[in-house]
Motif scaffolding. Structure first.
Motif, PDB file in Angstrom:
ATOM      1  N   HIS A1341       0.825  -1.212   0.000  1.00 27.57           N
ATOM      2  CA  HIS A1341       0.000   0.000   0.000  1.00 27.57           C
ATOM      3  C   HIS A1341       0.852   1.251   0.000  1.00 27.57           C
ATOM      4  O   HIS A1341       0.443   2.281  -0.552  1.00 27.57           O
ATOM      5  CB  HIS A1341      -0.959  -0.029   1.193  1.00 27.57           C
ATOM      6  N   LEU A1342       2.011   1.187   0.647  1.00 32.40           N
ATOM      7  CA  LEU A1342       2.898   2.344   0.616  1.00 32.40           C
ATOM      8  C   LEU A1342       3.439   2.588  -0.789  1.00 32.40           C
ATOM      9  O   LEU A1342       3.577   3.729  -1.234  1.00 32.40           O
ATOM     10  CB  LEU A1342       4.049   2.144   1.589  1.00 32.40           C
ATOM     11  N   ASN A1343       3.736   1.488  -1.478  1.00 34.85           N
ATOM     12  CA  ASN A1343       4.305   1.598  -2.819  1.00 34.85           C
ATOM     13  C   ASN A1343       3.251   1.918  -3.871  1.00 34.85           C
ATOM     14  O   ASN A1343       3.558   2.510  -4.909  1.00 34.85           O
ATOM     15  CB  ASN A1343       5.027   0.304  -3.206  1.00 34.85           C
ATOM     16  N   ASP A1344       2.030   1.507  -3.638  1.00 32.09           N
ATOM     17  CA  ASP A1344       0.978   1.716  -4.635  1.00 32.09           C
ATOM     18  C   ASP A1344      -0.284   2.184  -3.930  1.00 32.09           C
ATOM     19  O   ASP A1344      -1.079   1.364  -3.441  1.00 32.09           O
ATOM     20  CB  ASP A1344       0.719   0.416  -5.403  1.00 32.09           C
ATOM     21  N   PRO A1345      -0.533   3.494  -3.857  1.00 34.04           N
ATOM     22  CA  PRO A1345      -1.716   4.009  -3.151  1.00 34.04           C
ATOM     23  C   PRO A1345      -3.032   3.586  -3.800  1.00 34.04           C
ATOM     24  O   PRO A1345      -4.088   3.686  -3.178  1.00 34.04           O
ATOM     25  CB  PRO A1345      -1.536   5.539  -3.222  1.00 34.04           C
ATOM     26  N   ASN A1346      -3.002   3.118  -5.029  1.00 39.17           N
ATOM     27  CA  ASN A1346      -4.239   2.769  -5.735  1.00 39.17           C
ATOM     28  C   ASN A1346      -4.711   1.345  -5.465  1.00 39.17           C
ATOM     29  O   ASN A1346      -5.712   0.899  -6.040  1.00 39.17           O
ATOM     30  CB  ASN A1346      -4.041   2.952  -7.244  1.00 39.17           C
ATOM     31  N   PRO A1348      -6.633  -1.761  -3.938  1.00 42.55           N
ATOM     32  CA  PRO A1348      -7.926  -1.816  -3.232  1.00 42.55           C
ATOM     33  C   PRO A1348      -7.720  -2.093  -1.750  1.00 42.55           C
ATOM     34  O   PRO A1348      -6.756  -2.760  -1.344  1.00 42.55           O
ATOM     35  CB  PRO A1348      -8.654  -2.969  -3.936  1.00 42.55           C
ATOM     36  N   ILE A1349      -8.684  -1.624  -0.960  1.00 41.67           N
ATOM     37  CA  ILE A1349      -8.529  -1.711   0.496  1.00 41.67           C
ATOM     38  C   ILE A1349      -9.080  -3.004   1.081  1.00 41.67           C
ATOM     39  O   ILE A1349      -8.771  -3.362   2.219  1.00 41.67           O
ATOM     40  CB  ILE A1349      -9.218  -0.482   1.148  1.00 41.67           C
ATOM     41  N   ASN A1350      -9.908  -3.696   0.318  1.00 42.88           N
ATOM     42  CA  ASN A1350     -10.591  -4.874   0.881  1.00 42.88           C
ATOM     43  C   ASN A1350      -9.648  -5.915   1.466  1.00 42.88           C
ATOM     44  O   ASN A1350      -9.871  -6.391   2.583  1.00 42.88           O
ATOM     45  CB  ASN A1350     -11.494  -5.506  -0.171  1.00 42.88           C
ATOM     46  N   PRO A1351      -8.569  -6.363   0.723  1.00 38.36           N
ATOM     47  CA  PRO A1351      -7.672  -7.357   1.331  1.00 38.36           C
ATOM     48  C   PRO A1351      -7.084  -6.877   2.661  1.00 38.36           C
ATOM     49  O   PRO A1351      -6.952  -7.663   3.596  1.00 38.36           O
ATOM     50  CB  PRO A1351      -6.590  -7.539   0.271  1.00 38.36           C
ATOM     51  N   LEU A1352      -6.720  -5.610   2.744  1.00 38.40           N
ATOM     52  CA  LEU A1352      -6.173  -5.075   4.000  1.00 38.40           C
ATOM     53  C   LEU A1352      -7.235  -5.116   5.103  1.00 38.40           C
ATOM     54  O   LEU A1352      -6.932  -5.466   6.253  1.00 38.40           O
ATOM     55  CB  LEU A1352      -5.678  -3.642   3.775  1.00 38.40           C
ATOM     56  N   SER A1353      -8.466  -4.784   4.761  1.00 44.46           N
ATOM     57  CA  SER A1353      -9.544  -4.805   5.756  1.00 44.46           C
ATOM     58  C   SER A1353      -9.712  -6.207   6.337  1.00 44.46           C
ATOM     59  O   SER A1353      -9.814  -6.399   7.553  1.00 44.46           O
ATOM     60  CB  SER A1353     -10.866  -4.349   5.114  1.00 44.46           C
ATOM     61  N   MET A1354      -9.740  -7.198   5.466  1.00 39.66           N
ATOM     62  CA  MET A1354      -9.944  -8.580   5.923  1.00 39.66           C
ATOM     63  C   MET A1354      -8.773  -9.055   6.761  1.00 39.66           C
ATOM     64  O   MET A1354      -8.954  -9.743   7.772  1.00 39.66           O
ATOM     65  CB  MET A1354     -10.154  -9.492   4.710  1.00 39.66           C
ATOM     66  N   LEU A1355      -7.550  -8.702   6.368  1.00 44.73           N
ATOM     67  CA  LEU A1355      -6.367  -9.120   7.114  1.00 44.73           C
ATOM     68  C   LEU A1355      -6.381  -8.520   8.530  1.00 44.73           C
ATOM     69  O   LEU A1355      -6.199  -9.232   9.523  1.00 44.73           O
ATOM     70  CB  LEU A1355      -5.104  -8.712   6.357  1.00 44.73           C
ATOM     71  N   LEU A1356      -6.595  -7.242   8.618  1.00 43.89           N
ATOM     72  CA  LEU A1356      -6.572  -6.575   9.932  1.00 43.89           C
ATOM     73  C   LEU A1356      -7.698  -7.079  10.825  1.00 43.89           C
ATOM     74  O   LEU A1356      -7.501  -7.338  12.019  1.00 43.89           O
ATOM     75  CB  LEU A1356      -6.671  -5.061   9.745  1.00 43.89           C
ATOM     76  N   ASN A1357      -8.870  -7.217  10.254  1.00 42.66           N
ATOM     77  CA  ASN A1357     -10.020  -7.661  11.051  1.00 42.66           C
ATOM     78  C   ASN A1357      -9.809  -9.059  11.601  1.00 42.66           C
ATOM     79  O   ASN A1357     -10.200  -9.363  12.723  1.00 42.66           O
ATOM     80  CB  ASN A1357     -11.282  -7.612  10.190  1.00 42.66           C
ATOM     81  N   VAL A1409      -3.485  -0.166  10.451  1.00 46.99           N
ATOM     82  CA  VAL A1409      -4.735   0.508  10.820  1.00 46.99           C
ATOM     83  C   VAL A1409      -4.693   1.963  10.368  1.00 46.99           C
ATOM     84  O   VAL A1409      -5.697   2.519   9.905  1.00 46.99           O
ATOM     85  CB  VAL A1409      -4.978   0.381  12.332  1.00 46.99           C
ATOM     86  N   ARG A1410      -3.521   2.581  10.498  1.00 45.97           N
ATOM     87  CA  ARG A1410      -3.406   3.969  10.081  1.00 45.97           C
ATOM     88  C   ARG A1410      -3.648   4.116   8.587  1.00 45.97           C
ATOM     89  O   ARG A1410      -4.410   4.990   8.144  1.00 45.97           O
ATOM     90  CB  ARG A1410      -2.012   4.503  10.430  1.00 45.97           C
ATOM     91  N   ILE A1411      -3.015   3.257   7.794  1.00 44.66           N
ATOM     92  CA  ILE A1411      -3.209   3.318   6.335  1.00 44.66           C
ATOM     93  C   ILE A1411      -4.670   3.043   5.992  1.00 44.66           C
ATOM     94  O   ILE A1411      -5.261   3.682   5.111  1.00 44.66           O
ATOM     95  CB  ILE A1411      -2.274   2.311   5.626  1.00 44.66           C
ATOM     96  N   HIS A1412      -5.263   2.090   6.716  1.00 42.58           N
ATOM     97  CA  HIS A1412      -6.663   1.751   6.481  1.00 42.58           C
ATOM     98  C   HIS A1412      -7.545   2.962   6.744  1.00 42.58           C
ATOM     99  O   HIS A1412      -8.502   3.257   5.994  1.00 42.58           O
ATOM    100  CB  HIS A1412      -7.077   0.568   7.365  1.00 42.58           C
ATOM    101  N   GLY A1413      -7.227   3.705   7.822  1.00 42.71           N
ATOM    102  CA  GLY A1413      -8.015   4.890   8.137  1.00 42.71           C
ATOM    103  C   GLY A1413      -7.887   5.961   7.079  1.00 42.71           C
ATOM    104  O   GLY A1413      -8.836   6.715   6.812  1.00 42.71           O
TER     105      GLY A1413
END
Length: 1531
Positions: A1341-1346, A1348-1357, A1409-1413
């Motif tokens: 996510h740091l390297n590519d801001p574009n 999608p957020i869904n995989p990150l959401s599922m991982l963190l949750n 969590v910060r990036i997700h926010g």
């Protein structure tokens, strides 16, 4: 027909049980009286044995053609037809019923068919003498043998060309189209009628339009019991109605008619049988079937049984003819279940052809019912003399009776002396001849109508003296009255008219005479009277008075009686003019008149008597040879007959005329007279225009008669010249032969008159071969001295395309064959002391022999000729070898090139195709071995002895002779191999003696072995013998024991792989072919490095083949690696001469590759472990395990299906554990397959450096040769509250021989190790993987801001959810308790590591969590708020228990790398930290769903996550992308 039964005997033999006569058995040759089953072959019928042998050989080929099918279907049908023909002809020969001329003709057909079939099937040519017997080469001269081969080949080739030209279609319709006649085959299955008495069943063909019968009757006598009267005919009631032709096809309709005549009482209802008259023929009924469609070929089903309904007569006076017409006119018959069951089939050809073509249907017991009339073609030799008599009708006065009479007509045949002819009347085919025929009786009918046809067959010499006699008698139903009844009237008719012609065809109104019974029996009272009313009128006309004829005691009755007759005779004519010509000798004064009248005779009458007419014409010409009185008239008559046959009406008689000329014409001097008349017509063309024009039209056949006459004349010229020449030769040869050989030598050296020279030389050699011409040794010596070398040089200079090459080689072979030991010795002595002349002669001969063996002048199917040549050459080679030993072996006179030529010639002779017995059928192999033994063994032993004779000269032949000797030892003859393989050790020893090594020998044999084995030579037995024999010799040698054993081991391994490759190279399974190709290539690669640079050529060949296979399968990566290996080998060979490349272009290219890795999405293949267990697999797979690189997106299930398709007989194993020893040694095929995880081995240049994740990801599935498979193992009792406490991991590591991907998609596993991972270590791995997972996601996510957020959401949750509590709550329960620490004090360090990992998870989660926010949408804001709340709870708990960890700020320095301090604090070395299956169960979700493994666990998740930490990784070899480094393949 003779019955023959084939029974399988011991050893595959066949026994023939046959009802052969005692004479045949006495003449037969039994093999052994002690054997229970033997072959009995009559000595007088060798052809039958040949046919049987041929059928066995053809049947094997036929079966192979059936298996192949496809494009071989036409050949399959051709072989089938030829086999059927031979079977039929064989049965005809064995039947013993054929006349001698037909048997000779059939034998000619059989031998011709065998020779033709052998040519079509590429089998050996069989050469025969003039009567068809196979030639024995031992008893036949070489020249005669060659000429017989030439003749046989030419005849067969002509026949093949003729077949192609005619393009014969052997279909059923074509057979009918090609023959002018055909027949209807009838089988009577049953008669279902309630008759109650014996009966006669009369079947015939009938024309409804003309209301007349067109064939004889087929008569079956039926008993009152409902069965055929002759019990031997039961189930064999068969008849064939023959001589049908094109005119019959034009008939509007043809019916098959069956008339049933009851034989018994006058009336069936009378029951008092004792008082009733019996044996009366009474009408019962008819059955009719329309067979037009069958006769015209529109319907054909020989197996179909047809039911023909039965129609009884309406009353006792109902005529059978009338009933037939009524049934034909009626649409249906009220048969009440009564009728006949028959089968019908149309057959092409006349009766002779049918018996040959359909012996299974028509044999000698089948009744033949001929057509009433001539067939369309009457072949010469078809003699027939039948007179058909039909009782038509009568009109009889009742006389003194109150009712009309029950008239019975009795017909018999008498001669003019009053003698009754016995058994000349035939009421129907299938019945024997009778002396008198009794008609059907119609009850109380004044005008009976019989229409009964009977055949009268009288010997030709009795016809002119015979007459038919008809008597009439009233028959009573009461026996006592019937006995008192007498003959009340008589009629007769003579068969020959007063002018010598036969009774004319048609109806005859006979005069009915009355007289007393005794007087009626006196021939002298009626024979001079008029027989017919027409004759009576003619006599009355000549005598001018109707009352002048004296009737004597007879009176002419008012009754009337009509008959009709039809004469079918090839000897009796009804034409006066034709009769006059046929009997020309009886009145020669009328000969000219008869010849002129012949040309006015109706053509139909002439062609019926074609053979007799032609015989008469040529007899007239020959018996008046001293006069030309009748020549012109005979010529004109011949032209008239030829013109008749040229007419369209009679054109089907062309083959009759051809047959007559070929087989029956015998006028040897006719050519002189025919030529003379023809010349006269041409010379006087102006005056004889009409005659010349007719002659020109008939010119073809006129010349055929002239040519045939001249040929016959030549055949009758006594063959005295040859006998005289032989007699003279005995006295004159010594004078003539030197002169003739001088002339031959002169012309041959000048290359003049080669054909005449060859013919003359052949004739001389042919005469000298004979045993009846006296001593010939000196004469053969003359030919040998003057012509042998000249003929040799002629052969050498002559091209293979010359038409004379075969003849000259035959002459040379004949000369050598007729030379004995004395001649060979004398031949060498003729050169005197001129040593160079002997060398030149031997060199010429060796070169010529080798050339003739390598490029034989005779076709391969000339086996007898080729074997004869080989036998002669072998003897000559051995004779010349003795000269080498005697004259050219010592140090002074040694001729290297001469010896070299000898060895190459001998090996070429030994390895020639025609001597490789194992390639032949068992029968052919046995015949050759019986006649010639195994010539390979003879020449092989001679080669061995000659080699050992060389002594110190052997080193001169190394390594040049290694290849030829290797080729010789590979011949699959055991004794030959045992005798010649030791030569290899002798070569090793010889080279070692001179150079202290055998490097040249080793290089040569390794190089040559590849070519020989791939060419089809070599087998397991050779490998065993080679190893055994050479090891025995090497181990006994003081200096070659170790190096020799190493060499033998290398060659044996190479042989194994080459044999595997040869076995599999035509396999449809390309993967097997790849495996074998790589096995051979890699072994050669080792040899290339260790032994000889030139061997690399072999490596390159196999690499090219492998590359082509990969491209066919779209394995482009593997094809590229194959070419890379090839380039490395080239570099290795030429490295001293290479200039260094500039590094800058290479680095740019390398950068492009890395850029592709980073930017191009690459699917990660799965890897599969595959084990092949059981002895059923090929040796290169058997009981071995391989790691396969799967195709893109290929699931394990799909891979297994593909694997099992390649081995359809294999059984899939259901366990991943190692197989038992019993299973490994079983004969079956067992396949074990499961998914394994590749282990990352990053190249050293990337270690401890920031590397793109995509590059690291690339190396997770590439450049790998270590793979792991893990499965959970529970130790102790299961804890329901915490399953992690006793969950151990059993981990197996597989190491392959080479890295994947490589030159194959799979490599063999070379080592396997297994270890167990404790639950605590498993927990550490799991936490480490989870942390890596979070960090990887953050980095992306740091390297590519574009993203999608869904995989990150599922991982963190999945981690911060209170229900999961970071996934480590179970670890706390299992490992952080006081009890566990007390029981496992040694794990304290690991527990600290696990706590450290849990603590480090918080800062990673904080970044996530910060990036997700920052990226969350408003729609997901409530979800993020809950995520933050859960994270705060988790953070508070972890930092309180395990401390606070801090990461550097998220600056650019941190992007793409990780803090080394964190890695150093808890990361285990990779050897202690392999990934497990069970350790990732709590990971979330951007991975694809796991698939079930073989033991219930997923193997897919092995490839999901890897640490990017580089400092702990072991160092590896240079990356394959670094072109200056070594290849990743390290064989």
């Amino acid at each position: 027909m003779q019955q023959v039964i084939f029974t399988a005997g011991e050893g595959g033999g066949v026994r023939l049980y046959s009802n052969i006569s005692l004479f045949h058995l006495a003449m037969s040759v039994p093999l052994s009286p002690l054997r229970p089953k033997e072959t009995v072959i009559p000595t007088e019928q060798p052809l039958v044995h040949e046919v049987t042998t041929t059928l066995r050989e053809w049947a094997s080929i036929w079966r192979d053609l059936y298996v192949v099918s496809g494009d071989k279907r036409e050949m399959f049908n051709t072989v089938r037809d030829m086999i059927y023909d031979l079977i039929e002809w064989r049965s005809q020969i064995l039947s013993g019923t054929l006349p001698q001329d037909e048997l000779s003709e059939l034998k000619q057909k059989v031998t011709s068919k065998i020779d033709y079939g052998n040519k079509v099937l590429d089998l050996d040519l069989v050469v025969r003498d003039k009567v068809g017997n196979i030639l024995d080469p031992d008893l036949t001269s070489t020249i005669s043998l060659f000429q017989a081969h030439e003749t046989a080949s030419r005849q067969i080739e002509e026949r093949i060309q003729e077949e192609k030209k005619q393009n014969l279609d052997l279909s059923r319709r074509a057979k009918f189209d090609s023959t002018p006649s055909f027949a209807l085959f009838v089988t009577l299955k049953n008669v279902v009628c309630k008759i109650g008495e014996d009966a006669e069943v009369l079947m015939s063909l009938y024309d409804p339009s003309e209301s007349k019968f067109i064939s004889e009757n087929y008569l079956v006598r039926w008993s009152s019991s409902g069965l055929v009267k002759d019990i031997d005919q039961l189930h064999n009631l068969r008849a064939v109605f023959t001589d049908l032709g094109s005119e019959d096809l034009k008939r509007e309709k043809i019916s098959f008619v069956c008339q049933i005549v009851r034989v018994g009482r006058m009336e069936l209802r009378d029951n008092n049988t004792k008082k009733l008259t019996s044996g009366l023929r009474r009408p019962f009924g008819v059955a009719v079937m329309d067979v037009t469609d069958i006769v015209t070929g529109k319907m054909d089903d020989e197996d179909k049984q047809h039911f023909i309904p039965f129609q009884p007569v309406a009353g006792e006076s109902d005529f059978l003819q009338s009933v037939i017409n009524k049934v034909i006119a009626a649409k249906e018959v009220n048969h009440k279940g009564q009728g006949l069951w028959v089968t019908l089939k149309l057959l092409p050809g006349d009766i002779h052809q049918i018996r040959k073509d359909f012996p299974h249907l028509v044999d000698r017991s089948t009744a033949v019912a001929r057509k009433m009339g001539f067939p369309e073609i009457i072949m010469p030799g078809d003699v027939r003399n039948d007179i058909y008599v039909t009782l038509v009708q009568g009109d009889f006065d009742k006389g003194n009776k109150t009712t009309p009479k029950n008239v019975e007509v009795t017909m018999s045949v008498y001669d003019e002396d009053g003698k009754r002819l016995e058994n000349v009347i035939f009421p129907g085919a299938g019945d024997e001849g009778i002396t008198e025929y009794k008609s059907v009786i119609y009850y109380q009918v004044k005008q009976p109508r019989w229409f009964e046809t009977i055949k009268v067959a009288i010997p030709i010499e009795d016809v002119n003296r015979s007459h038919l006699r008809f008597t009439f008698k009233h028959r009573s139903s009461q026996d006592y009255k019937d006995k008192s009844e007498k003959i009340f009237a008589l009629s007769f008719v003579k068969l020959m008219r007063y002018n010598g012609t036969t009774l004319r065809d048609g109806e005859h109104d006979l005069i009915v005479y009355k007289a007393e019974m005794k007087k009626l029996e006196d021939l002298s009272l009626y024979l001079n009277l008029s027989a017919t009313k027409l004759e009576l009128e003619e006599r009355a006309h000549f005598t001018s008075s109707k009352t002048s004829q004296s009737l004597g005691s007879c009176s002419i009755s008012k009754d009337s009686f009509q008959i009709s007759t039809l004469v079918c005779s090839t000897k009796l004519t009804q034409n006066v003019d034709l009769l006059g010509l046929l009997k020309w000798r009886s009145n020669t004064s009328l000969l000219q008149q008869n010849l002129r009248h012949l040309m006015k005779v109706d053509g139909g009458e002439v062609v019926k008597f074609l053979q007799d007419t032609l015989d008469a014409l040529f007899n007239i010409m020959m018996e008046n040879s001293d006069s030309d009185t009748f020549d012109t008239l005979v010529f004109d008559a011949l032209v008239f007959i030829i013109g008749l046959i040229a007419d369209r009406k009679f054109q089907h008689f062309n083959p009759v005329l051809e047959t007559y000329i070929r087989k029956h014409f015998s006028a040897t001097l006719a050519y002189t007279k025919l030529t003379k008349v023809l010349k006269n017509y041409v010379d006087h063309a102006e005056k004889l225009t009409d005659q010349l024009l007719k002659a020109m039209k008939a010119l073809e056949y006129i010349f055929k008669f002239i040519v045939r006459s001249r040929v016959l004349f030549n055949q009758y010229v006594p063959l005295l010249l040859s006998d005289v020449s032989v007699a003279l030769c005995a006295d004159c040869r010594e004078v003539l032969l030197p002169l003739m050989t001088d002339q031959l030598k002169f012309h041959l050296e000048q290359q003049e008159e080669l054909e005449a020279c060859c013919q003359l030389l052949s004739n001389i050699l042919e005469v000298l071969y004979r045993s009846d011409v006296g001593p010939t040794q000196w004469h053969v010596q003359i030919i040998m001295e003057k012509l042998l070398r000249t003929v040799n040089r002629t052969v050498i200079s002559m091209g293979r395309d010359s038409s004379l090459i075969g003849s000259f080689v035959a002459s040379m072979t004949a000369t050598l064959r007729q030379m004995d030991d004395y001649h060979y010795t004398h031949l060498i002595n003729t050169f005197g002391k001129m040593r160079t002349d002997v060398v030149d002669f031997l060199m010429e001969t060796f070169i010529m022999f080798k050339d003739l063996i390598g490029k034989n002048v005779y076709p391969a199917d000339w086996v007898i000729m080729n074997m004869m040549q080989n036998k002669v050459f072998l003897r000559a080679i051995n004779q010349y070898a003795a000269v080498l030993n005697k004259k050219f072996l010592d140090q002074t006179n040694f001729e290297l090139q001469l010896w070299n030529n000898y060895f190459h010639l001998a090996v070429a002779f030994l390895t020639q195709e025609s001597l490789q017995l194992e390639n032949f059928s068992s029968d052919k192999r046995a015949k050759i071995f019986h006649k010639y033994q195994d010539m390979r063994r003879q020449i092989g032993f001679e080669i061995r002895d000659m080699w050992y004779n060389l002594g110190p000269h052997k080193i001169k032949f190394i390594p040049e002779m290694v290849g030829p000797i290797l080729e010789m030892t590979l011949v699959p003859e055991t004794e030959l191999r045992k005798a010649t393989i030791p030569i290899f050790f002798d070569m090793m020893q010889c080279e070692f003696h001179f150079t202290r090594s055998f490097q040249r020998f080793e290089n040569e044999i390794i190089t040559k072995l590849d070519h020989e084995v791939e060419g089809g030579r070599g087998d397991e037995q050779y490998k065993t013998l080679f190893q055994k024999i050479l090891l025995e010799h090497c181990r006994k040698h003081k200096y070659l024991a170790k190096s020799g054993e190493t060499f033998v081991s290398l060659v044996v391994r190479l042989l194994e792989r080459l044999l595997d490759y040869r076995t599999i190279m035509h396999d449809e399974n390309k993967e097997n072919r790849m495996s074998c190709t790589v096995n051979v290539a890699l072994l050669y690669k080792c040899v290339c490095v260790c032994v000889c640079v030139c061997v690399c050529v072999c490596v390159f060949r196999y690499l090219y083949k492998l590359c082509d296979l990969h491209k066919e399968c779209d394995n482009y990566t593997e094809a590229a690696y194959t070419l890379l290996l090839h380039a490395k080998l080239l570099k290795h060979l030429s490295s001293p001469f290479l200039c260094p490349f500039s590094s800058l272009p290479l680095q740019r290219k390398q950068a492009q590759f890395y850029e592709s890795i980073v930017k191009v999405i690459r699917p990660k293949p799965d890897y599969f472990a595959v084990g092949y267990y059981g002895l059923g697999f090929p040796s290169f797979l058997r009981n071995k395990m391989f790691i396969y690189r799967g195709k893109e997106y290929e699931r394990r299930e799909d891979f297994e299906a593909r694997l099992l398709t390649q081995f359809p007989n294999a059984e899939k194993m259901k366990t991943t554990s190692a197989p038992s020893e019993d299973l490994r040694l079983s004969s079956g095929q067992y396949i074990q397959c499961f998914t394994v995880k590749p282990m990352l081995e990053l190249p050293p240049k990337f270690q401890n450096k920031p590397v793109s994740e995509q590059i690291v990801s690339f190396y997770t599935t590439n450049e790998v040769n270590k793979f792991q498979y893990s499965r959970p193992v529970r130790k102790g009792e299961k804890d329901p509250d915490n399953e992690f406490a006793n969950m151990w991991i059993e981990r197996t590591t597989y190491v392959t021989a080479y890295k994947l991907p490589g030159i194959l998609r799979w490599f063999e596993v070379v080592s396997v190790s297994t270890e167990e991972i404790s639950p605590l270590e498993n927990a550490i791995e799991t936490m480490q993987l989870t942390n890596e997972k979070i960090n990887n996601m953050v980095q992306r996510h740091l390297n590519d801001p574009n993203l999608p957020i869904n995989p990150l959401s599922m991982l963190l949750n999945g981690i911060v959810d209170p229900a999961v509590m970071g996934g480590f709550a179970n670890y706390e329960k299992a490992f952080f308790t006081e009890r566990y620490i007390q029981e496992h004090p040694e794990d304290q360090e690991k527990i600290d590591k696990l706590k450290d990992l849990i603590a480090w998870q918080i800062p990673y989660l904080a970044d996530g969590v910060r990036i997700h926010g920052e990226k969350v949408t408003e729609a997901l804001r409530p979800f993020h708020d809950r995520l933050e709340a859960c994270f705060r709870q988790l953070k508070e708990k972890v930092e309180k228990q395990y401390g606070v960890k801090t990461l550097p700020p998220l600056t650019d320095e941190r992007r793409g790398s990780r803090p080394r301090s964190m890695v150093r604090s808890f990361t285990m070395p990779s050897s202690q930290r392999p990934l497990s299956i069970a350790s990732v169960t709590s990971m979330s979700s951007d991975t694809s769903p796991s698939r079930p493994g073989s033991d219930g666990y997923s193997a897919r998740t092995h490839t999901h996550t890897h640490t990017h930490t580089l400092s702990h990784l072991p160092r590896h070899s240079i990356s394959p992308l670094d072109h200056t480094g070594s290849s990743h393949i390290r064989p």
